[in-house]
Design a protein around this motif. Structure first.
Motif, PDB file in Angstrom:
ATOM      1  N   ASP A  48      33.722  39.365  47.550  1.00 16.49           N
ATOM      2  CA  ASP A  48      32.158  39.343  46.176  1.00 16.49           C
ATOM      3  C   ASP A  48      31.983  39.903  45.346  1.00 16.49           C
ATOM      4  O   ASP A  48      30.581  40.282  44.213  1.00 16.49           O
ATOM      5  CB  ASP A  48      30.982  39.825  47.315  1.00 16.49           C
ATOM      6  CG  ASP A  48      31.334  41.258  48.256  1.00 16.49           C
ATOM      7  OD1 ASP A  48      30.058  42.050  47.859  1.00 16.49           O
ATOM      8  OD2 ASP A  48      31.796  41.563  47.790  1.00 16.49           O
ATOM      9  N   GLY A  49      33.493  40.824  44.574  1.00 16.92           N
ATOM     10  CA  GLY A  49      33.489  40.792  43.472  1.00 16.92           C
ATOM     11  C   GLY A  49      34.776  40.483  42.887  1.00 16.92           C
ATOM     12  O   GLY A  49      35.875  40.507  43.885  1.00 16.92           O
ATOM     13  N   TYR A  50      35.103  40.055  41.880  1.00 16.65           N
ATOM     14  CA  TYR A  50      36.259  39.807  41.213  1.00 16.65           C
ATOM     15  C   TYR A  50      36.854  40.350  39.827  1.00 16.65           C
ATOM     16  O   TYR A  50      35.858  40.367  39.310  1.00 16.65           O
ATOM     17  CB  TYR A  50      36.543  38.516  40.761  1.00 16.65           C
ATOM     18  CG  TYR A  50      37.966  37.707  40.764  1.00 16.65           C
ATOM     19  CD1 TYR A  50      37.754  37.145  39.414  1.00 16.65           C
ATOM     20  CD2 TYR A  50      38.837  37.936  41.007  1.00 16.65           C
ATOM     21  CE1 TYR A  50      38.800  37.025  38.591  1.00 16.65           C
ATOM     22  CE2 TYR A  50      39.710  37.646  40.572  1.00 16.65           C
ATOM     23  CZ  TYR A  50      40.311  37.373  39.363  1.00 16.65           C
ATOM     24  OH  TYR A  50      41.713  36.386  39.149  1.00 16.65           O
ATOM     25  N   PHE A  51      37.410  41.280  40.297  1.00 16.63           N
ATOM     26  CA  PHE A  51      38.302  41.596  39.097  1.00 16.63           C
ATOM     27  C   PHE A  51      39.524  41.256  38.516  1.00 16.63           C
ATOM     28  O   PHE A  51      40.370  41.424  39.281  1.00 16.63           O
ATOM     29  CB  PHE A  51      38.799  43.182  38.623  1.00 16.63           C
ATOM     30  CG  PHE A  51      37.219  44.191  39.742  1.00 16.63           C
ATOM     31  CD1 PHE A  51      36.682  43.088  40.696  1.00 16.63           C
ATOM     32  CD2 PHE A  51      36.908  45.073  38.705  1.00 16.63           C
ATOM     33  CE1 PHE A  51      35.626  44.443  41.303  1.00 16.63           C
ATOM     34  CE2 PHE A  51      35.543  45.362  39.611  1.00 16.63           C
ATOM     35  CZ  PHE A  51      35.016  45.099  39.997  1.00 16.63           C
ATOM     36  N   CYS A  52      39.812  41.038  36.844  1.00 16.90           N
ATOM     37  CA  CYS A  52      40.744  40.270  36.548  1.00 16.90           C
ATOM     38  C   CYS A  52      40.879  40.830  35.259  1.00 16.90           C
ATOM     39  O   CYS A  52      40.536  41.125  33.999  1.00 16.90           O
ATOM     40  CB  CYS A  52      40.514  38.624  36.231  1.00 16.90           C
ATOM     41  SG  CYS A  52      39.109  38.062  35.130  1.00 16.90           S
ATOM     42  N   ALA A  53      41.758  40.765  34.120  1.00 16.61           N
ATOM     43  CA  ALA A  53      42.660  40.671  32.477  1.00 16.61           C
ATOM     44  C   ALA A  53      42.732  39.719  31.858  1.00 16.61           C
ATOM     45  O   ALA A  53      43.077  38.916  32.185  1.00 16.61           O
ATOM     46  CB  ALA A  53      43.230  42.498  32.447  1.00 16.61           C
ATOM     47  N   GLY A  54      43.741  40.202  30.592  1.00 15.25           N
ATOM     48  CA  GLY A  54      44.138  39.026  29.889  1.00 15.25           C
ATOM     49  C   GLY A  54      44.861  37.776  30.523  1.00 15.25           C
ATOM     50  O   GLY A  54      45.530  36.713  30.245  1.00 15.25           O
ATOM     51  N   ASP A  55      46.083  38.402  31.640  1.00 14.78           N
ATOM     52  CA  ASP A  55      46.448  37.584  32.097  1.00 14.78           C
ATOM     53  C   ASP A  55      46.153  36.245  32.814  1.00 14.78           C
ATOM     54  O   ASP A  55      46.576  35.255  33.046  1.00 14.78           O
ATOM     55  CB  ASP A  55      47.798  38.267  32.741  1.00 14.78           C
ATOM     56  CG  ASP A  55      47.030  39.101  34.441  1.00 14.78           C
ATOM     57  OD1 ASP A  55      46.996  38.704  34.997  1.00 14.78           O
ATOM     58  OD2 ASP A  55      46.021  40.464  33.399  1.00 14.78           O
ATOM     59  N   ALA A 104      36.037  43.979  47.018  1.00 13.14           N
ATOM     60  CA  ALA A 104      36.380  43.223  45.440  1.00 13.14           C
ATOM     61  C   ALA A 104      37.739  43.325  45.931  1.00 13.14           C
ATOM     62  O   ALA A 104      38.748  43.771  46.232  1.00 13.14           O
ATOM     63  CB  ALA A 104      35.722  44.690  44.699  1.00 13.14           C
ATOM     64  N   LEU A 105      38.250  42.654  45.325  1.00 14.42           N
ATOM     65  CA  LEU A 105      39.491  41.425  44.570  1.00 14.42           C
ATOM     66  C   LEU A 105      40.182  41.671  42.995  1.00 14.42           C
ATOM     67  O   LEU A 105      39.832  41.549  41.747  1.00 14.42           O
ATOM     68  CB  LEU A 105      39.356  40.076  45.359  1.00 14.42           C
ATOM     69  CG  LEU A 105      41.109  39.494  44.539  1.00 14.42           C
ATOM     70  CD1 LEU A 105      41.829  39.645  45.969  1.00 14.42           C
ATOM     71  CD2 LEU A 105      40.662  37.673  44.716  1.00 14.42           C
ATOM     72  N   VAL A 106      41.033  42.722  43.220  1.00 14.31           N
ATOM     73  CA  VAL A 106      41.138  42.590  41.819  1.00 14.31           C
ATOM     74  C   VAL A 106      43.069  41.780  41.545  1.00 14.31           C
ATOM     75  O   VAL A 106      43.391  42.517  42.715  1.00 14.31           O
ATOM     76  CB  VAL A 106      42.085  43.705  41.560  1.00 14.31           C
ATOM     77  CG1 VAL A 106      42.450  44.435  40.535  1.00 14.31           C
ATOM     78  CG2 VAL A 106      41.124  44.950  41.489  1.00 14.31           C
ATOM     79  N   THR A 107      43.667  41.029  40.512  1.00 14.67           N
ATOM     80  CA  THR A 107      43.875  40.408  40.696  1.00 14.67           C
ATOM     81  C   THR A 107      45.217  40.479  39.407  1.00 14.67           C
ATOM     82  O   THR A 107      44.440  40.490  38.012  1.00 14.67           O
ATOM     83  CB  THR A 107      44.418  38.523  41.001  1.00 14.67           C
ATOM     84  OG1 THR A 107      43.561  38.180  39.880  1.00 14.67           O
ATOM     85  CG2 THR A 107      43.540  38.838  42.488  1.00 14.67           C
ATOM     86  N   LEU A 108      46.504  40.521  38.966  1.00 14.98           N
ATOM     87  CA  LEU A 108      47.350  40.381  38.196  1.00 14.98           C
ATOM     88  C   LEU A 108      48.737  39.469  38.621  1.00 14.98           C
ATOM     89  O   LEU A 108      48.745  39.176  39.465  1.00 14.98           O
ATOM     90  CB  LEU A 108      48.205  41.238  37.864  1.00 14.98           C
ATOM     91  CG  LEU A 108      49.063  41.574  37.301  1.00 14.98           C
ATOM     92  CD1 LEU A 108      49.112  40.995  35.341  1.00 14.98           C
ATOM     93  CD2 LEU A 108      49.791  42.787  36.878  1.00 14.98           C
ATOM     94  N   ALA A 214      48.098  41.872  43.897  1.00 17.48           N
ATOM     95  CA  ALA A 214      46.983  42.121  44.309  1.00 17.48           C
ATOM     96  C   ALA A 214      46.462  43.445  44.760  1.00 17.48           C
ATOM     97  O   ALA A 214      47.315  43.798  45.896  1.00 17.48           O
ATOM     98  CB  ALA A 214      46.371  40.850  44.334  1.00 17.48           C
ATOM     99  N   VAL A 215      45.064  44.017  44.548  1.00 11.82           N
ATOM    100  CA  VAL A 215      44.529  45.177  45.893  1.00 11.82           C
ATOM    101  C   VAL A 215      42.999  44.331  46.368  1.00 11.82           C
ATOM    102  O   VAL A 215      42.577  43.947  45.222  1.00 11.82           O
ATOM    103  CB  VAL A 215      44.697  46.217  45.190  1.00 11.82           C
ATOM    104  CG1 VAL A 215      45.961  46.799  44.635  1.00 11.82           C
ATOM    105  CG2 VAL A 215      43.532  46.250  43.937  1.00 11.82           C
ATOM    106  N   ILE A 216      42.834  44.934  47.386  1.00  5.34           N
ATOM    107  CA  ILE A 216      41.118  45.074  47.462  1.00  5.34           C
ATOM    108  C   ILE A 216      41.002  46.136  47.720  1.00  5.34           C
ATOM    109  O   ILE A 216      41.233  47.019  48.819  1.00  5.34           O
ATOM    110  CB  ILE A 216      41.473  44.913  49.339  1.00  5.34           C
ATOM    111  CG1 ILE A 216      42.106  43.203  49.356  1.00  5.34           C
ATOM    112  CG2 ILE A 216      40.415  43.995  49.723  1.00  5.34           C
ATOM    113  CD1 ILE A 216      41.735  41.816  48.892  1.00  5.34           C
ATOM    114  N   VAL A 217      39.365  46.423  47.244  1.00  4.83           N
ATOM    115  CA  VAL A 217      39.072  47.909  47.162  1.00  4.83           C
ATOM    116  C   VAL A 217      37.470  47.864  48.149  1.00  4.83           C
ATOM    117  O   VAL A 217      36.518  46.215  47.763  1.00  4.83           O
ATOM    118  CB  VAL A 217      38.697  48.413  46.178  1.00  4.83           C
ATOM    119  CG1 VAL A 217      37.811  49.686  46.049  1.00  4.83           C
ATOM    120  CG2 VAL A 217      40.161  47.970  45.068  1.00  4.83           C
TER     121      VAL A 217
END
Lengths: 386, 139
Positions: A48-55, A104-108, A214-217
Motif C-alpha cells: 500500500d506504499g510505493y517508493f522509487c527514484a530517477g531510475d 511499503a515497496l521500494v524498487t531500483l 527491492a526491499v519491503i518495509v
C-alpha cells in the motif's frame, strides 16, 4: 517522536543479473518487486506504499504504480541519486509510524550496460550549477579524483591506501556467485590499472551493471507474522551538502551530520557497529565516509583500510561483504539498494558463511548520492536485529 | 601542452539570472558576484548572496587564485585538467587549468584567469599558472 522500532525490513531481493539485454527497465522493476514480496512471504496486492527514484521510468512513481498495478495510499519518489533508497527506507518507516502505510515497496532497476548509457550525460541547463560546471568537463570520476587528490595532499593518503578498499571488496566478491568481478585483486593490480582521472585508476571505480533490487518495509506486527528474522529500523538521517557558496573543504561529507543523528536516534555508538554497508562508487568514497561517519579520525582513513582491515574477520569493521559496487553490483549507477540488502542479509545471518559477521545485532548503511566534490546527498540507516 | 581545457562542450548556456556575468566575460572582464549587504563573494553566481540572502551584483575581480585541487583526465590531445581554484576573493571555483608542464601542477600554485572563447560565442573563465606565464615572458 522517533522512528526507532516503528518499522522492519521484511523482504529483500537483489536481481541476479548483471547484464539484461532481453528485459525492459520496467520489467526489471517488476521482477525485483516480485522477488522481494516472495522473500517476505507476501503478495504484490498487499503493498500500500510505493517508493522509487530517477531510475524508475516516468514522472515520479506514477507510471510504475500503474505498470505494477498497485493500490497505494502513500508514494514517494525522492531522488538523491544512489542514496535515495536508503532515504526511502527511512521515509517508509516514517509513513508507517504515522499510520499512512502498512506495507511499503521500494524498487531500483536499470540497464545502463545494455543501453550503452553514460553516467555523464548532457545536463538540464536550467539546473543553476550546470552552466558553471558542464563546460569544464566535470564528469563523475574527475570530481571524485579531485576529492582524492585533496585528501592525499592534506593527509598523505596514498594510491595504495585507496587500492586496499578494492582489494577488500574483491576478497568478499569471490564468494558471491552473482558478482560482476569475482577475481581477488592485489594492491599492485589496482595501482597499475589504467588511469581514468588522475589519481583514480580503473580499479578505483565501481562496476557498471544492469539489474536492481527491492526491499519491503512493514510495521513490526506484520513482520513478526512472517517467516524471517526481524530486522528493525533503529535510526535514520539524511542531508544534502553542496559547496556552501564556495566555502567548503572537499575532504568530508554530509555523513558528519547524518551519522550523529542516526546513531542518536538508535541509541547506539559508532563503536557498536561491526558491519557497515558503505557507498563505494569509488575507493575514495569509502575512505572519506569512514572518517566522516566517525569510524576513524579525519585523515586516518587510509590507515584504517590498509592491510585488508575491511575484510570480514580481519579488522573490527567488515564492509560490503557482497563485494560492493566495486566488485559485485552498482545497478543503474545507483548503489544504495544493494547496500541495504547486504546489511539485512548480515543481520539475518544469510550472508555467505565465509563473510558472515558472527553474532551481529547492529548494522549501519550509508549512502553518498550524486557527486562528492560538488553536491551530494548523505543518508544513514541504523538497522537492528530483534 | 601537458593539459588543456575541456573540448567536449560548445559553451555555457546563460540564463536571465546570469546574463550580466557572461556579458562581462565576453567583454574581457572577469567579474565575481559580491553581496550588496555583507560584501562577501560567492561562487557560482546567483542573483542573491547564498550567505545572507541579500542581493548580489557582479563586480570586477583580481583574477588571481591558487590551485586547491585538480584532476587530469584523458590522454594525449584530449587530456584536460579539471580543478578547483581558491580565488583571492575567497570562494572556491570549478574550472580548467591550462598547464604546459606536469611539474608546474601543484596544490597551492598561483594561477591567473584567462577568458577563453567557446564555440557558441561565449567566453569561459579558465586559469593559467602564473609561474608558467612568467617563464614565458622571461624567455
Amino acid at each position: 517522536m522517533s522512528i526507532k522500532g516503528q518499522a522492519c525490513i521484511a523482504g529483500i531481493f537483489e536481481h541476479p543479473t548483471r547484464k539484461a539485454p532481453d528485459k525492459s527497465t520496467a520489467q526489471l522493476h517488476a521482477e525485483v518487486a516480485m522477488g522481494a514480496v516472495a522473500d517476505a512471504g507476501l503478495r504484490l496486492s498487499d503493498i500500500d506504499g510505493y517508493f522509487c527514484a530517477g531510475d524508475a521510468p516516468g514522472t515520479g512513481p506514477i507510471s510504475m504504480v500503474d505498470y505494477l498495478n498497485l493500490n497505494v495510499r502513500h508514494v514517494d519518489s525522492t531522488d538523491t541519486g544512489g542514496a535515495a533508497y536508503i532515504q526511502h527506507v527511512s521515509h517508509a518507516a516514517q509513513a508507517i509510524a504515522a499510520g499512512k502505510c502498512d506495507i511499503a515497496l521500494v524498487t531500483l532497476a536499470g540497464r545502463p550496460r545494455s543501453e550503452g548509457a553514460s553516467a555523464s550525460a548532457p545536463q538540464d541547463p536550467r539546473v543553476p550549477d550546470v552552466q558553471w560546471e558542464e563546460p569544464y568537463g566535470a564528469m563523475t570520476a574527475a570530481m571524485y579524483a579531485m576529492a582524492a587528490r585533496r585528501h592525499m595532499h592534506i593527509y598523505g593518503t596514498t594510491p595504495e591506501d585507496l587500492a586496499w578498499v578494492k582489494v577488500a571488496a574483491s576478497h568478499h566478491a569471490q564468494h558471491n556467485p552473482n558478482a560482476m568481478l569475482k577475481k581477488v585483486v592485489t594492491v599492485e593490480d589496482v595501482v597499475t590499472s589504467p588511469m581514468v582521472a588522475n589519481p583514480l585508476h580503473r580499479l578505483d571505480c565501481c562496476v557498471v551493471s544492469d539489474g536492481g533490487g527491492a526491499v519491503i518495509v512493514t510495521r513490526p506486527e506484520i513482520a513478526r507474522s512472517l517467516n524471517k528474522p526481524i530486522v528493525s529500523v533503529a535510526g535514520a538521517a539524511e542531508t544534502v551538502m553542496g559547496q556552501a557558496g564556495g566555502d567548503i573543504e572537499l575532504t568530508w561529507t554530509g555523513a558528519v551530520r547524518t551519522a550523529q543523528q542516526a546513531l542518536e536516534e538508535a541509541g547506539v555508538s559508532i563503536k557498536d557497529i561491526r558491519y557497515a554497508s558503505l557507498y563505494d562508487s569509488f575507493t575514495i568514497t569509502v575512505i572519506m565516509q569512514l572518517e566522516s561517519l566517525g569510524f576513524c579520525a579525519p585523515g586516518t582513513g587510509g590507515k584504517f583500510v590498509s592491510n585488508g582491515r575491511l575484510i570480514s574477520g580481519v579488522g573490527k569493521l567488515a564492509v560490503n561483504t557482497d563485494g560492493g559496487g566495486l566488485c559485485n553490483n552498482h545497478p543503474a549507477f545507483r548503489g544504495g539498494m544493494t547496500k541495504i540488502i547486504e546489511a539485512v542479509r548480515q543481520l539475518r545471518g544469510e550472508a555467505h558463511p565465509a563473510v558472515q559477521v558472527p553474532d551481529l545485532p547492529l548494522a549501519m548503511v550509508h549512502g553518498t548520492g550524486w557527486l562528492l566534490g560538488s553536491r551530494h546527498s548523505s543518508a544513514t540507516l541504523i538497522l537492528e536485529r530483534q | 601542452m601537458y593539459a588543456d581545457v575541456f573540448k567536449g562542450c560548445k559553451g555555457p548556456q546563460p540564463n536571465p539570472e546570469t546574463a550580466d556575468y557572461w556579458a562581462a566575460y565576453r567583454d574581457g572582464a572577469f567579474v565575481l558576484p559580491v553581496c550588496n549587504a555583507c560584501s562577501r563573494s560567492h561562487w557560482y553566481p546567483r542573483a542573491f548572496c547564498p550567505f545572507c540572502h541579500s542581493e548580489a551584483t557582479p563586480k570586477a575581480a583580481s583574477g588571481f587564485g591558487t590551485i586547491h585541487t585538480y584532476a587530469v583526465v584523458g590522454e594525449g590531445e584530449k587530456r584536460y585538467c579539471l580543478a578547483y581554484v581558491q580565488l583571492k576573493e575567497g570562494p572556491l571555483m570549478l574550472t580548467n587549468l591550462l598547464v604546459h608542464s606536469e611539474d608546474s601542477l601543484k596544490i597551492g600554485a598561483e594561477v591567473h584567469v584567462d577568458l577563453m572563447a567557446c564555440e557558441n560565442g561565449e567566453k569561459l573563465p579558465v586559469f593559467r599558472l602564473v609561474a608558467e606565464q612568467l617563464a614565458k615572458t622571461e624567455a
